[in-house]
Design a protein around this motif. Structure first.
Motif, PDB file in Angstrom:
ATOM      1  N   PRO A 113       0.813  -1.220   0.000  1.00 37.91           N
ATOM      2  CA  PRO A 113       0.000   0.000   0.000  1.00 37.91           C
ATOM      3  C   PRO A 113       0.852   1.279   0.000  1.00 37.91           C
ATOM      4  O   PRO A 113       0.494   2.260  -0.650  1.00 37.91           O
ATOM      5  CB  PRO A 113      -0.828  -0.098   1.288  1.00 37.91           C
ATOM      6  CG  PRO A 113      -0.866  -1.534   1.608  1.00 37.91           C
ATOM      7  CD  PRO A 113       0.419  -2.093   1.124  1.00 37.91           C
ATOM      8  N   PHE A 114       1.991   1.259   0.701  1.00 37.83           N
ATOM      9  CA  PHE A 114       2.846   2.435   0.704  1.00 37.83           C
ATOM     10  C   PHE A 114       3.464   2.662  -0.674  1.00 37.83           C
ATOM     11  O   PHE A 114       3.583   3.806  -1.131  1.00 37.83           O
ATOM     12  CB  PHE A 114       3.945   2.310   1.760  1.00 37.83           C
ATOM     13  CG  PHE A 114       3.493   2.710   3.124  1.00 37.83           C
ATOM     14  CD1 PHE A 114       3.214   4.025   3.432  1.00 37.83           C
ATOM     15  CD2 PHE A 114       3.346   1.759   4.113  1.00 37.83           C
ATOM     16  CE1 PHE A 114       2.788   4.397   4.681  1.00 37.83           C
ATOM     17  CE2 PHE A 114       2.920   2.117   5.374  1.00 37.83           C
ATOM     18  CZ  PHE A 114       2.637   3.437   5.663  1.00 37.83           C
ATOM     19  N   TYR A 145       2.806   5.921  -2.899  1.00 35.57           N
ATOM     20  CA  TYR A 145       3.928   6.749  -3.344  1.00 35.57           C
ATOM     21  C   TYR A 145       3.887   6.954  -4.852  1.00 35.57           C
ATOM     22  O   TYR A 145       4.072   8.074  -5.351  1.00 35.57           O
ATOM     23  CB  TYR A 145       5.254   6.112  -2.935  1.00 35.57           C
ATOM     24  CG  TYR A 145       6.443   6.868  -3.470  1.00 35.57           C
ATOM     25  CD1 TYR A 145       6.863   8.041  -2.853  1.00 35.57           C
ATOM     26  CD2 TYR A 145       7.112   6.433  -4.608  1.00 35.57           C
ATOM     27  CE1 TYR A 145       7.941   8.761  -3.347  1.00 35.57           C
ATOM     28  CE2 TYR A 145       8.182   7.138  -5.119  1.00 35.57           C
ATOM     29  CZ  TYR A 145       8.597   8.304  -4.479  1.00 35.57           C
ATOM     30  OH  TYR A 145       9.655   9.005  -4.976  1.00 35.57           O
ATOM     31  N   LEU A 146       3.640   5.882  -5.604  1.00 38.29           N
ATOM     32  CA  LEU A 146       3.585   5.997  -7.063  1.00 38.29           C
ATOM     33  C   LEU A 146       2.416   6.878  -7.510  1.00 38.29           C
ATOM     34  O   LEU A 146       2.560   7.684  -8.441  1.00 38.29           O
ATOM     35  CB  LEU A 146       3.494   4.613  -7.700  1.00 38.29           C
ATOM     36  CG  LEU A 146       4.749   3.744  -7.542  1.00 38.29           C
ATOM     37  CD1 LEU A 146       4.493   2.354  -8.102  1.00 38.29           C
ATOM     38  CD2 LEU A 146       5.942   4.393  -8.209  1.00 38.29           C
ATOM     39  N   ALA A 147       1.257   6.764  -6.854  1.00 37.91           N
ATOM     40  CA  ALA A 147       0.107   7.606  -7.191  1.00 37.91           C
ATOM     41  C   ALA A 147       0.404   9.071  -6.890  1.00 37.91           C
ATOM     42  O   ALA A 147       0.075   9.964  -7.693  1.00 37.91           O
ATOM     43  CB  ALA A 147      -1.130   7.143  -6.422  1.00 37.91           C
ATOM     44  N   MET A 148       1.035   9.347  -5.781  1.00 32.94           N
ATOM     45  CA  MET A 148       1.358  10.726  -5.422  1.00 32.94           C
ATOM     46  C   MET A 148       2.407  11.303  -6.365  1.00 32.94           C
ATOM     47  O   MET A 148       2.314  12.470  -6.782  1.00 32.94           O
ATOM     48  CB  MET A 148       1.850  10.764  -3.971  1.00 32.94           C
ATOM     49  CG  MET A 148       1.921  12.127  -3.400  1.00 32.94           C
ATOM     50  SD  MET A 148       0.262  12.765  -3.208  1.00 32.94           S
ATOM     51  CE  MET A 148       0.629  14.403  -2.662  1.00 32.94           C
ATOM     52  N   ARG A 159       2.016  15.192 -12.983  1.00 36.44           N
ATOM     53  CA  ARG A 159       0.901  15.623 -13.847  1.00 36.44           C
ATOM     54  C   ARG A 159       0.522  17.068 -13.542  1.00 36.44           C
ATOM     55  O   ARG A 159       0.256  17.860 -14.464  1.00 36.44           O
ATOM     56  CB  ARG A 159      -0.294  14.686 -13.622  1.00 36.44           C
ATOM     57  CG  ARG A 159      -1.484  14.996 -14.447  1.00 36.44           C
ATOM     58  CD  ARG A 159      -1.331  14.508 -15.859  1.00 36.44           C
ATOM     59  NE  ARG A 159      -2.567  14.718 -16.580  1.00 36.44           N
ATOM     60  CZ  ARG A 159      -2.642  14.908 -17.857  1.00 36.44           C
ATOM     61  NH1 ARG A 159      -1.550  14.856 -18.591  1.00 36.44           N
ATOM     62  NH2 ARG A 159      -3.784  15.113 -18.449  1.00 36.44           N
ATOM     63  N   ASN A 160       0.515  17.448 -12.278  1.00 37.59           N
ATOM     64  CA  ASN A 160       0.193  18.812 -11.895  1.00 37.59           C
ATOM     65  C   ASN A 160       1.231  19.784 -12.435  1.00 37.59           C
ATOM     66  O   ASN A 160       0.886  20.862 -12.947  1.00 37.59           O
ATOM     67  CB  ASN A 160       0.096  18.919 -10.374  1.00 37.59           C
ATOM     68  CG  ASN A 160      -0.349  20.295  -9.920  1.00 37.59           C
ATOM     69  OD1 ASN A 160      -1.205  20.905 -10.537  1.00 37.59           O
ATOM     70  ND2 ASN A 160       0.253  20.781  -8.842  1.00 37.59           N
ATOM     71  N   HIS A 161       2.509  19.418 -12.339  1.00 35.00           N
ATOM     72  CA  HIS A 161       3.559  20.290 -12.865  1.00 35.00           C
ATOM     73  C   HIS A 161       3.425  20.437 -14.379  1.00 35.00           C
ATOM     74  O   HIS A 161       3.609  21.518 -14.933  1.00 35.00           O
ATOM     75  CB  HIS A 161       4.950  19.752 -12.517  1.00 35.00           C
ATOM     76  CG  HIS A 161       5.324  19.963 -11.084  1.00 35.00           C
ATOM     77  ND1 HIS A 161       5.319  21.191 -10.477  1.00 35.00           N
ATOM     78  CD2 HIS A 161       5.722  19.087 -10.132  1.00 35.00           C
ATOM     79  CE1 HIS A 161       5.689  21.076  -9.224  1.00 35.00           C
ATOM     80  NE2 HIS A 161       5.938  19.795  -8.985  1.00 35.00           N
ATOM     81  N   TYR A 162       3.094  19.344 -15.056  1.00 35.91           N
ATOM     82  CA  TYR A 162       2.941  19.407 -16.514  1.00 35.91           C
ATOM     83  C   TYR A 162       1.751  20.280 -16.907  1.00 35.91           C
ATOM     84  O   TYR A 162       1.844  21.106 -17.809  1.00 35.91           O
ATOM     85  CB  TYR A 162       2.776  17.994 -17.099  1.00 35.91           C
ATOM     86  CG  TYR A 162       2.454  18.014 -18.566  1.00 35.91           C
ATOM     87  CD1 TYR A 162       3.430  18.349 -19.495  1.00 35.91           C
ATOM     88  CD2 TYR A 162       1.167  17.727 -19.011  1.00 35.91           C
ATOM     89  CE1 TYR A 162       3.138  18.393 -20.845  1.00 35.91           C
ATOM     90  CE2 TYR A 162       0.864  17.766 -20.354  1.00 35.91           C
ATOM     91  CZ  TYR A 162       1.848  18.104 -21.271  1.00 35.91           C
ATOM     92  OH  TYR A 162       1.560  18.151 -22.601  1.00 35.91           O
ATOM     93  N   LEU A 163       0.609  20.096 -16.229  1.00 41.62           N
ATOM     94  CA  LEU A 163      -0.584  20.869 -16.596  1.00 41.62           C
ATOM     95  C   LEU A 163      -0.424  22.347 -16.294  1.00 41.62           C
ATOM     96  O   LEU A 163      -1.095  23.179 -16.912  1.00 41.62           O
ATOM     97  CB  LEU A 163      -1.813  20.306 -15.882  1.00 41.62           C
ATOM     98  CG  LEU A 163      -2.274  18.927 -16.343  1.00 41.62           C
ATOM     99  CD1 LEU A 163      -3.452  18.455 -15.499  1.00 41.62           C
ATOM    100  CD2 LEU A 163      -2.639  18.936 -17.816  1.00 41.62           C
ATOM    101  N   ASN A 164       0.419  22.689 -15.350  1.00 43.46           N
ATOM    102  CA  ASN A 164       0.651  24.094 -15.027  1.00 43.46           C
ATOM    103  C   ASN A 164       1.846  24.676 -15.787  1.00 43.46           C
ATOM    104  O   ASN A 164       2.222  25.821 -15.554  1.00 43.46           O
ATOM    105  CB  ASN A 164       0.844  24.281 -13.528  1.00 43.46           C
ATOM    106  CG  ASN A 164      -0.465  24.125 -12.782  1.00 43.46           C
ATOM    107  OD1 ASN A 164      -1.500  24.600 -13.229  1.00 43.46           O
ATOM    108  ND2 ASN A 164      -0.416  23.430 -11.662  1.00 43.46           N
ATOM    109  N   SER A 165       2.430  23.899 -16.669  1.00 40.56           N
ATOM    110  CA  SER A 165       3.538  24.415 -17.471  1.00 40.56           C
ATOM    111  C   SER A 165       2.995  24.981 -18.789  1.00 40.56           C
ATOM    112  O   SER A 165       1.828  24.787 -19.148  1.00 40.56           O
ATOM    113  CB  SER A 165       4.546  23.306 -17.747  1.00 40.56           C
ATOM    114  OG  SER A 165       3.972  22.338 -18.595  1.00 40.56           O
ATOM    115  N   LYS A 166       3.863  25.660 -19.553  1.00 38.38           N
ATOM    116  CA  LYS A 166       3.445  26.257 -20.819  1.00 38.38           C
ATOM    117  C   LYS A 166       2.975  25.200 -21.820  1.00 38.38           C
ATOM    118  O   LYS A 166       1.910  25.375 -22.430  1.00 38.38           O
ATOM    119  CB  LYS A 166       4.596  27.088 -21.390  1.00 38.38           C
ATOM    120  CG  LYS A 166       4.181  27.944 -22.560  1.00 38.38           C
ATOM    121  CD  LYS A 166       5.310  28.797 -23.047  1.00 38.38           C
ATOM    122  CE  LYS A 166       5.412  30.046 -22.209  1.00 38.38           C
ATOM    123  NZ  LYS A 166       6.367  31.025 -22.773  1.00 38.38           N
TER     124      LYS A 166
END
Length: 105
Positions: free
Chosen positions: A74-75, A79-82, A88-95
């Motif tokens: 479970p850990f 970890y992989l999901a986080m 994904r968040n960094h990519y979507l907030n990039s140019k």
């Protein structure tokens, strides 16, 4: 009310109308016991930590190996999901991410 048999047994001075004093704790009106020997060890002679390091190492390994398959997967999944969500968040907030999903910068 009549006094109990325990009050009548025992030596010593008389106490009131009920008879005799039955004695201190551990000596209720009877002579002290003789011929009983108690053996014991000093607290310093008992070696309270004898084998503690050896037992701690092997007991820790036994407990770890018994529980690792219940705890680790479970850990790892969390970890992989986080990690995926952060990337994904960094990519979507990039140019390039904003350009791909139709938002104009």
């Amino acid at each position: 009310m009549r006094p109990t048999q325990a009050l009548f047994g025992g030596g010593g001075p008389e106490v009131g109308k009920y008879g005799r004093y039955i004695g201190d704790w551990g000596n209720f009106g009877t002579p002290k016991q003789k011929g009983i020997v108690y053996y014991g060890l000093s607290a310093n002679a008992q070696r309270p930590l004898a084998g503690a390091l050896h037992a701690a190492f092997f007991n820790t390994w036994r407990r770890f190996s018994a529980q690792v398959l219940y705890v680790a997967p479970p850990f790892i999944v969390a970890y992989l999901a986080m990690d995926w969500a952060i990337q994904r968040n960094h990519y979507l907030n990039s140019k390039p991410g904003r350009a791909e999903h139709g938002e104009e910068a």
